[in-house]
Write an enzyme that holds these catalytic residues in place. Structure first.
Site, mmCIF file in Angstrom:
data_model
loop_
_atom_site.group_PDB
_atom_site.id
_atom_site.type_symbol
_atom_site.label_atom_id
_atom_site.label_comp_id
_atom_site.label_asym_id
_atom_site.label_seq_id
_atom_site.Cartn_x
_atom_site.Cartn_y
_atom_site.Cartn_z
ATOM 1 N N GLY A 10 0.823 -1.206 0.000
ATOM 2 C CA GLY A 10 0.000 0.000 0.000
ATOM 3 C C GLY A 10 0.853 1.250 0.000
ATOM 4 O O GLY A 10 2.067 1.208 0.249
ATOM 5 N N MET A 12 0.889 3.804 2.090
ATOM 6 C CA MET A 12 1.478 4.072 3.389
ATOM 7 C C MET A 12 2.530 3.021 3.726
ATOM 8 O O MET A 12 3.602 3.343 4.262
ATOM 9 C CB MET A 12 0.402 4.102 4.472
ATOM 10 N N GLY A 75 -1.140 1.463 12.432
ATOM 11 C CA GLY A 75 -1.576 2.753 11.917
ATOM 12 C C GLY A 75 -2.972 2.734 11.353
ATOM 13 O O GLY A 75 -3.539 3.793 11.063
ATOM 14 N N PRO A 102 -4.204 6.976 16.512
ATOM 15 C CA PRO A 102 -5.118 7.481 15.486
ATOM 16 C C PRO A 102 -4.419 8.350 14.462
ATOM 17 O O PRO A 102 -4.931 8.539 13.363
ATOM 18 C CB PRO A 102 -6.145 8.283 16.285
ATOM 19 N N HIS A 131 -10.167 15.320 4.196
ATOM 20 C CA HIS A 131 -9.285 14.326 3.605
ATOM 21 C C HIS A 131 -9.564 14.178 2.113
ATOM 22 O O HIS A 131 -10.580 14.642 1.592
ATOM 23 C CB HIS A 131 -9.479 12.962 4.279
ATOM 24 N N LYS A 135 -10.184 8.100 0.920
ATOM 25 C CA LYS A 135 -10.217 7.586 2.296
ATOM 26 C C LYS A 135 -11.484 6.773 2.498
ATOM 27 O O LYS A 135 -12.584 7.213 2.134
ATOM 28 C CB LYS A 135 -10.147 8.745 3.298
ATOM 29 N N GLY A 141 -10.174 8.581 12.193
ATOM 30 C CA GLY A 141 -9.840 8.164 13.549
ATOM 31 C C GLY A 141 -9.319 9.317 14.390
ATOM 32 O O GLY A 141 -9.584 9.392 15.593
#
Length: 244
Positions: A10, A12, A75, A102, A131, A135, A141
């Site tokens: 991914g 991230m 995360g 979060p 965002h 997302k 969060g």
């Protein structure tokens, strides 16, 4: 320190892998992604596994990491109190530690802390999180945690925000989390942002945090990787790791 990344394919996860490889005191020993089994072998005996996947998979992944004998730094957001309790219980049974935050951006951690300090000093409060439209969860969060921390302080102080709204058939006043209205914006061009708005007669305080890319989260992730081994059981949020 040997580190594995779950969710390595991914966006991230790729950034986490790059950050670990660039750190002189860390060694990336395993990259796992969707479909890969989590075990001591596939984690290559990593001391810590970093988990950045999706809410539907994260519970099983974290429990598998603990069963594999590694500490976990998580995360993925969207955790409920009940699910956190199960992770805490499993961590204690396994003798391993978990950090779930979060938000790993240090600016976001500070924004939540500042908001908590201001919560009892203002008549009104609202939270807006902004965002990108890719997302998958709303509210974020970070916004949920912010609202809960503010709500707890305001409940102890006997405060509630005034609101004369009687009709809102389309839900334009947003979600209500522990007495705090939270609004989620999804807009192309944004990355990850939060505004906490406080109001009193004649004055307003705005606390805003902006993350413009995934690199904003890496210092917090690396901090958690380095410190998770010294934090028994479950640690939620980065504040304890920053002595806040």
């Amino acid at each position: 320190m040997k580190v594995a990344v779950v969710g390595a394919a991914g966006r991230m996860g790729q950034s986490v892998c790059e950050a670990i490889e660039a750190a002189k005191d860390l060694e990336l020993v395993a990259r796992l992604d969707e479909g890969d089994a989590i075990s001591s072998d596939t984690l290559a005996s990593a001391e810590v596994a970093v988990e950045f996947t999706v809410p539907s998979a994260t519970d099983a992944n974290v429990h598998a990491i603990l069963d594999a004998g590694a500490h976990a730094v998580v995360g993925t957001t969207g955790w409920s109190d009940e699910r956190l309790e199960k992770v805490a219980e499993h961590a204690n049974q396994a003798g391993k530690n978990v950090v779930i935050a979060p938000n790993y951006a240090l600016s976001a951690v500070l924004a939540m802390s500042f908001a908590e300090k201001a919560a009892a000093m203002f008549e009104s409060v609202e939270v807006i999180e902004l965002h990108h439209p890719d997302k998958v969860d709303a509210p974020s969060g970070t916004a949920t945690t912010t609202a809960r921390r503010i709500g707890e302080v305001r409940a102890e102080a006997g405060l509630s925000s005034p609101d004369a709204t009687q009709t809102d058939p389309h839900g334009s006043r947003g979600a209500v989390i522990d007495g705090v209205n939270v609004h989620a914006v999804r807009l192309r061009g944004l990355y990850a942002h939060e505004e906490i708005l406080f109001g009193n007669p004649g004055e307003q305080l705005t606390i805003r945090q902006d993350s413009f890319g995934r690199d904003s989260f890496m210092p917090g992730v690396l901090l958690a990787v380095r410190k998770v081994g010294s934090r028994p059981g479950l640690t939620y949020g980065l504040e304890p790791l920053l002595d806040m």
